[in-house]
Write a protein that holds these residues in place. Structure first.
Motif, PDB file in Angstrom:
ATOM      1  N   ILE A  54      54.052  79.077   6.364  1.00 43.70           N
ATOM      2  CA  ILE A  54      52.970  79.393   6.984  1.00 43.70           C
ATOM      3  C   ILE A  54      53.630  80.413   8.363  1.00 43.70           C
ATOM      4  CG2 ILE A  54      51.087  78.826   8.454  1.00 43.70           C
ATOM      5  CD1 ILE A  54      50.793  76.243   6.873  1.00 43.70           C
ATOM      6  N   GLY A  55      54.472  80.030   9.186  1.00 42.61           N
ATOM      7  CA  GLY A  55      55.117  80.859  10.174  1.00 42.61           C
ATOM      8  C   GLY A  55      55.186  82.217   9.596  1.00 42.61           C
ATOM      9  N   PHE A  56      55.839  82.342   8.503  1.00 40.83           N
ATOM     10  CA  PHE A  56      56.292  83.753   8.162  1.00 40.83           C
ATOM     11  C   PHE A  56      54.918  84.586   7.644  1.00 40.83           C
ATOM     12  CE2 PHE A  56      60.575  81.897   7.503  1.00 40.83           C
ATOM     13  CZ  PHE A  56      61.433  83.004   8.163  1.00 40.83           C
ATOM     14  N   GLY A  57      54.015  83.738   6.860  1.00 35.44           N
ATOM     15  CA  GLY A  57      52.780  84.157   6.552  1.00 35.44           C
ATOM     16  C   GLY A  57      51.759  84.517   7.266  1.00 35.44           C
ATOM     17  N   ALA A  58      51.745  83.607   8.510  1.00 38.48           N
ATOM     18  CA  ALA A  58      50.628  83.836   9.572  1.00 38.48           C
ATOM     19  C   ALA A  58      51.492  84.109  10.970  1.00 38.48           C
ATOM     20  CB  ALA A  58      50.042  82.675   9.394  1.00 38.48           C
ATOM     21  N   LYS A  70      50.559  86.481  12.943  1.00 43.00           N
ATOM     22  CA  LYS A  70      49.562  86.692  13.936  1.00 43.00           C
ATOM     23  C   LYS A  70      49.177  85.315  14.467  1.00 43.00           C
ATOM     24  CE  LYS A  70      47.280  90.513  15.236  1.00 43.00           C
ATOM     25  NZ  LYS A  70      48.130  91.616  15.965  1.00 43.00           N
ATOM     26  N   LEU A  71      48.815  84.371  13.849  1.00 42.67           N
ATOM     27  CA  LEU A  71      48.464  83.005  14.255  1.00 42.67           C
ATOM     28  C   LEU A  71      49.513  82.645  15.167  1.00 42.67           C
ATOM     29  CD1 LEU A  71      46.348  80.796  14.324  1.00 42.67           C
ATOM     30  CD2 LEU A  71      47.463  79.743  12.111  1.00 42.67           C
ATOM     31  N   VAL A  72      50.587  82.571  14.760  1.00 43.89           N
ATOM     32  CA  VAL A  72      51.775  81.995  15.811  1.00 43.89           C
ATOM     33  C   VAL A  72      51.804  82.755  17.077  1.00 43.89           C
ATOM     34  CG1 VAL A  72      54.045  81.843  15.772  1.00 43.89           C
ATOM     35  CG2 VAL A  72      53.144  81.344  13.893  1.00 43.89           C
ATOM     36  N   ARG A  77      44.254  79.207  20.699  1.00 40.06           N
ATOM     37  CA  ARG A  77      44.371  80.562  19.987  1.00 40.06           C
ATOM     38  C   ARG A  77      43.579  81.722  20.351  1.00 40.06           C
ATOM     39  NH1 ARG A  77      42.629  83.676  16.134  1.00 40.06           N
ATOM     40  NH2 ARG A  77      40.536  82.837  15.908  1.00 40.06           N
ATOM     41  N   SER A  78      42.270  81.479  20.870  1.00 36.48           N
ATOM     42  CA  SER A  78      41.483  82.583  21.084  1.00 36.48           C
ATOM     43  C   SER A  78      40.658  82.214  22.410  1.00 36.48           C
ATOM     44  CB  SER A  78      40.727  82.703  20.038  1.00 36.48           C
ATOM     45  OG  SER A  78      39.611  81.436  19.830  1.00 36.48           O
ATOM     46  N   LEU A  79      39.972  83.237  22.957  1.00 39.23           N
ATOM     47  CA  LEU A  79      39.351  83.325  24.110  1.00 39.23           C
ATOM     48  C   LEU A  79      38.037  83.688  23.882  1.00 39.23           C
ATOM     49  CD1 LEU A  79      38.821  83.573  27.250  1.00 39.23           C
ATOM     50  CD2 LEU A  79      39.941  85.918  27.229  1.00 39.23           C
ATOM     51  N   GLY A  80      37.015  83.119  24.144  1.00 40.83           N
ATOM     52  CA  GLY A  80      35.437  83.545  24.052  1.00 40.83           C
ATOM     53  C   GLY A  80      35.092  84.319  25.469  1.00 40.83           C
ATOM     54  N   ILE A  81      34.499  85.301  25.343  1.00 43.70           N
ATOM     55  CA  ILE A  81      33.889  86.072  26.640  1.00 43.70           C
ATOM     56  C   ILE A  81      32.309  86.576  26.046  1.00 43.70           C
ATOM     57  CG2 ILE A  81      34.093  88.090  28.033  1.00 43.70           C
ATOM     58  CD1 ILE A  81      37.024  88.197  27.656  1.00 43.70           C
ATOM     59  N   ARG A  82      31.431  86.187  27.250  1.00 47.89           N
ATOM     60  CA  ARG A  82      30.164  86.722  27.077  1.00 47.89           C
ATOM     61  C   ARG A  82      30.156  87.944  28.332  1.00 47.89           C
ATOM     62  NH1 ARG A  82      26.137  84.621  24.452  1.00 47.89           N
ATOM     63  NH2 ARG A  82      27.250  82.845  24.092  1.00 47.89           N
ATOM     64  N   ASP A  83      29.834  88.955  27.838  1.00 48.60           N
ATOM     65  CA  ASP A  83      29.496  90.243  28.676  1.00 48.60           C
ATOM     66  C   ASP A  83      28.385  90.161  29.325  1.00 48.60           C
ATOM     67  OD1 ASP A  83      27.791  91.022  26.859  1.00 48.60           O
ATOM     68  OD2 ASP A  83      29.210  92.789  25.921  1.00 48.60           O
ATOM     69  N   LEU A  84      28.310  91.368  30.382  1.00 46.40           N
ATOM     70  CA  LEU A  84      26.859  91.386  30.922  1.00 46.40           C
ATOM     71  C   LEU A  84      25.718  91.420  30.056  1.00 46.40           C
ATOM     72  CD1 LEU A  84      26.044  91.615  33.827  1.00 46.40           C
ATOM     73  CD2 LEU A  84      26.170  94.292  33.608  1.00 46.40           C
ATOM     74  N   PRO A 131      41.215  87.035  19.811  1.00 43.53           N
ATOM     75  CA  PRO A 131      42.604  86.229  19.614  1.00 43.53           C
ATOM     76  C   PRO A 131      43.337  86.617  20.694  1.00 43.53           C
ATOM     77  CG  PRO A 131      41.857  87.429  17.863  1.00 43.53           C
ATOM     78  CD  PRO A 131      40.919  87.981  18.787  1.00 43.53           C
ATOM     79  N   PHE A 132      44.209  85.816  21.401  1.00 45.22           N
ATOM     80  CA  PHE A 132      45.040  85.974  22.274  1.00 45.22           C
ATOM     81  C   PHE A 132      46.369  87.088  21.852  1.00 45.22           C
ATOM     82  CE2 PHE A 132      44.063  81.812  24.041  1.00 45.22           C
ATOM     83  CZ  PHE A 132      43.375  82.177  25.223  1.00 45.22           C
ATOM     84  N   SER A 133      46.389  87.217  20.488  1.00 49.42           N
ATOM     85  CA  SER A 133      47.398  88.110  20.282  1.00 49.42           C
ATOM     86  C   SER A 133      46.948  89.814  20.564  1.00 49.42           C
ATOM     87  CB  SER A 133      47.713  88.145  18.923  1.00 49.42           C
ATOM     88  OG  SER A 133      46.662  88.296  17.940  1.00 49.42           O
ATOM     89  N   SER A 134      45.605  89.772  20.731  1.00 53.75           N
ATOM     90  CA  SER A 134      44.993  91.222  21.155  1.00 53.75           C
ATOM     91  C   SER A 134      45.021  91.253  22.674  1.00 53.75           C
ATOM     92  CB  SER A 134      43.680  91.221  20.594  1.00 53.75           C
ATOM     93  OG  SER A 134      43.577  91.022  19.119  1.00 53.75           O
TER      94      SER A 134
END
Length: 780
Positions: free
Chosen positions: A543-547, A549-551, A587-594, A602-605
């Motif tokens: 999974i580490g090799f195949g994912a 982005k998730l890691v 793994r991720s961040l949720g943002i609500r804009d104005l 995702p934190f990788s972005s």
């Protein structure tokens, strides 16, 4: 000739020797079926390769004058039936049962014929004397029972009223105490009646201190049957609604109580008293015939009652199942509705068959098995009902505890349905085991004492302990985390970072507890978790090799949290989106804009994080004025606007320092820009800025200071002397004529010419002004 000699040798030498060795407990009676058995046994030996080989070796040993090998080890061999197929065993058992049944009927009929033909003459005087004494004992015992039951009737009524009192929290416990108390009184009355009859038989009849065997038979049967009836009365209690354990009306309870009491009395007194009496007075064969008749009549009577009530009882059970809220109870009641009559028919058929197969102890065995079955089922139902009532109430924590741990009560109550299902399953398994043990299908005590039983019980206990401990650990940790997150508790409100980390920690703890508990339970059951762990490692590597982005998401998220870059509720810019951070996971961040749009990033972005909510903030205002304005006066007006701003208590609470005037920052194309800065609390910069901008506009307008806006100046060029030529403006003739002609309103004026000219001039001015505005608009 050779085949005849072989069979002769086998019959006279081998078969008797082997059969004697393998069946040492067989009776010495020989009958005509013995030869048939020998032939069948010979066929089995010839069919089995190993047995045929042993036979050949034994025959060769006999021919050589030696002992056969099978006879040498015969003494050490135990009897075995492995060579007999199950189908043959069933056939043999059925044949023996049929032969015994027919033989008993034939012997009984012959015995009755001998009695009536005078072959078994009775002593009438002795019979009459014995019968009178027996009748006296029966009358005294039954009469004493009826009188005592009538005397304690007020006690039953008192217990019934006490059980029906309004006590919602302890209704089941009160009913249990009342039912047990009534049952104890009922059994005590039976014992007193039994003792009274026993004393009459010993001291009032015949020789003092001696009791006739027939009287003893009746008293023993009376004690067993009446106690069994007392248990039936405890279940149905037709007269007392508060003492009735089964949920049914008084009419239905009276019907089933009377039917079961009559049937149990008929079978009990018939088998325990009448049959031994006939055995003693006439002959055992006649007694066996009477037992068969009693059981046949009882079976036919029970079958008629069961078939008569099949549809009503099924409908009542199905109605009860539809009203039950718990799925487990609905399932059990549904199964009972479809099969209760089959179980009842099988029970009475087994009672009749056991009486025929085991006439010496049939009824005691059935009574003991029935009593143990009723006790097991009754206790199981009672425990299940009590647990249901206790669990239905749930946990109720004090108000102080709920304030400190707001979700503890709901979390504890969320485990109750699962606990109830597991408890019902355990109760069902225990009841089934006790019932099977009561009927001889399973030896529960021996299994419990065996190695396999001890191992199973140990595994079940260990697994239950592990699961309970895991639940307690999770409840404790989750409650502690909620206490830290609860601002109404004794401790101060947690920071945004602490709240975020505690939330992530709670999710991580939940996953860890689930995985660890599952692994330990599998290890306790006996499953080797080593390959599972190794497989999980290999799977994790794949999974580490195949994912990747998730890691990357997880690693970046961990470091962002450790560096306290983002917390829940912060206004941030991440991944090209600016808004409020509502949800953070590993793994991720949720943002609500104005505009209210929710972005899941995702934190990788996330390459850069801009947090507007750290320690303090600034409102930076840059205001442009016209070139002709006095800069110092503008600054004074800006400070006046700030003074009015801090006069507002709400705004002053958000401001941390005095106004900073940076001065002129730019000489722009159409304005002179002046920058100021206001230090505020984090997150308050936008509100303070909006309030300050409003006041700046008011103060600059009041001072007549122009705030320029973008405009365009048209340039027509100039000649060599520096003079600008006239603008090439062309006026169309239609427009010119409209300017020269007066309006109809002017022609109708009755005032003097001066007034008309003044009005015409005003109109022309208005037209010129409109033309000028149109021109300015075109320039813009």
């Amino acid at each position: 000739m050779k085949a005849f000699l072989f069979l002769t040798l086998l019959t006279f030498f081998y078969i008797p020797t082997v059969m004697a060795a393998e069946a040492p407990e067989s009776s010495g009676n020989a009958d005509a079926s013995g030869d048939n058995t020998s032939y069948a046994y010979l066929a089995d030996i010839l069919q089995d390769d190993a047995a045929r080989e042993r036979l050949i070796n034994d025959l060769r040993a006999l021919a050589a004058g030696e002992s056969p090998a099978s006879t040498e080890g015969a003494a050490s061999e135990e009897p075995t039936e492995e060579r007999i197929s199950p189908a043959r065993r069933i056939a043999d058992t059925s044949r023996d049962f049929a032969e015994r049944f027919v033989g008993e009927i034939t012997d009984g009929v012959n015995a009755v014929g001998n009695v009536f033909s005078g072959g078994g003459a009775l002593n009438l005087d002795e019979l009459i004397e014995t019968g009178i004494s027996l009748l006296i004992v029966i009358a005294v015992t039954v009469g004493l029972l009826l009188v005592l039951r009538l005397a304690i009737r007020p006690l039953f009524a008192m217990a019934n009223r006490w059980a029906l009192q309004d006590a919602a929290r302890s209704a089941m416990l009160r009913k249990l105490v009342a039912v047990v108390g009534a049952a104890v009184l009922d059994v005590a009355v039976i014992l007193l009646a039994y003792v009274g009859g026993y004393l009459v038989a010993l001291f009032a009849l015949g020789i003092t201190g001696e009791m006739d065997i027939y009287q003893s038979l009746f008293l023993n049967a009376f004690l067993l049957i009446e106690i069994f009836k007392a248990l039936i009365r405890g279940l149905f209690a037709s007269r007392d609604d508060g003492l009735r354990m089964l949920p049914m009306s008084a009419e239905q309870a009276a019907y089933w109580n009377a039917w079961l009491a009559r049937l149990s009395g008929f079978i009990g007194y018939g088998i325990l008293f009448l049959v031994p009496l006939v055995n003693a007075m006439l002959s055992p064969d006649v007694g066996q015939l009477v037992a068969l008749a009693v059981m046949l009549l009882a079976f036919l009577y029970a079958l008629a009652i069961i078939l008569q009530n099949k549809a009503p009882v099924t409908q009542q059970i199905e109605q009860r199942a539809s009203q039950t809220e718990l799925a487990f109870n609905r399932l059990l009641l549904g199964m009972l509705a479809k099969s209760w009559y089959v179980v009842a028919i099988i029970y009475f058929a087994a009672l009749a068959l056991v009486t025929v197969a085991r006439p010496e102890d049939a009824l005691p065995f059935m009574l003991a098995a029935s009593l143990r079955t009723l006790l097991a089922v009754g206790i199981g139902l009672f425990v299940s009902v009590v647990l249901s009532q206790l669990i239905s109430r749930g946990f109720h924590l004090p108000a102080e505890t709920q304030a400190r741990f707001p979700m503890l009560e709901d979390r504890m109550n969320s485990f109750l349905p699962t606990v109830m299902k597991v408890a019902r399953l355990i109760i069902l398994i225990v009841v089934v085991g006790l019932v099977a043990d009561a009927w001889g299908l399973f030896d529960l005590a021996q299994w419990t004492a065996s190695e396999a039983g001890a191992r199973v019980l140990g595994i079940v206990t260990s697994v239950a302990f592990i699961i309970i401990m895991a639940m307690l650990v999770w409840i404790g940790l989750a409650s502690w985390i909620e206490q830290r997150l609860n601002p109404q508790g004794d401790t101060s409100a947690p920071s945004a970072r602490e709240a975020t980390l505690l939330t992530i920690f709670r999710n991580a703890v939940a996953i860890t507890i689930i995985v660890m508990t599952l692994m330990i339970v599998l290890a306790e059951i006996g499953i080797n978790i080593g390959p599972l762990i190794a497989g999980a490692g290999v799977l994790g590597l794949a999974i580490g090799f195949g994912a990747q982005k998730l890691v990357q998401d997880i690693i970046t998220g961990v470091f962002i949290q450790l560096e306290n870059a983002i917390n829940s509720g912060d206004v941030v810019s991440a991944g090209g989106v600016t808004g409020t951070a509502e949800k953070l996971t590993i793994r991720s961040l949720g943002i609500r804009d104005l505009s209210g749009t929710y972005h899941l990033i995702p934190f990788s972005s996330v390459d850069t994080v801009a947090n507007y909510m750290r320690e303090f903030a600034y409102h930076v205002g840059e205001y442009g004025v016209a070139y002709r304005e006095d800069i110092d006066e503008v600054i004074v007006r800006l400070r006046e606007a700030y003074a009015e701003l801090i006069a507002d208590p709400d705004q002053k609470a958000n401001i941390l320092a005095e106004l900073e005037v940076h001065g002129v920052t730019a000489l722009a194309d159409s304005s002179v820009n002046i920058r100021v800065r206001i230090k505020t609390l984090p997150g308050a910069q936008w509100g303070v800025g909006r309030a300050y901008n409003r006041l700046v506009k008011y103060h600059l307008d009041a001072a007549g200071i122009e705030i320029p806006f973008p405009h365009l100046t048209m340039y027509f060029g100039e000649d060599k002397q520096g003079k600008a030529p006239a603008a090439p403006i062309t006026i169309e003739s239609a427009s010119l004529s409209s300017l020269a002609q007066p309006d109809d309103d002017d022609a109708d004026e009755k005032d003097d010419a001066g007034t008309s000219k003044r009005k015409t001039s005003k109109k022309g001015a208005k037209t010129n002004a409109r033309k000028g505005r149109d021109f300015d608009d075109a320039d813009d």
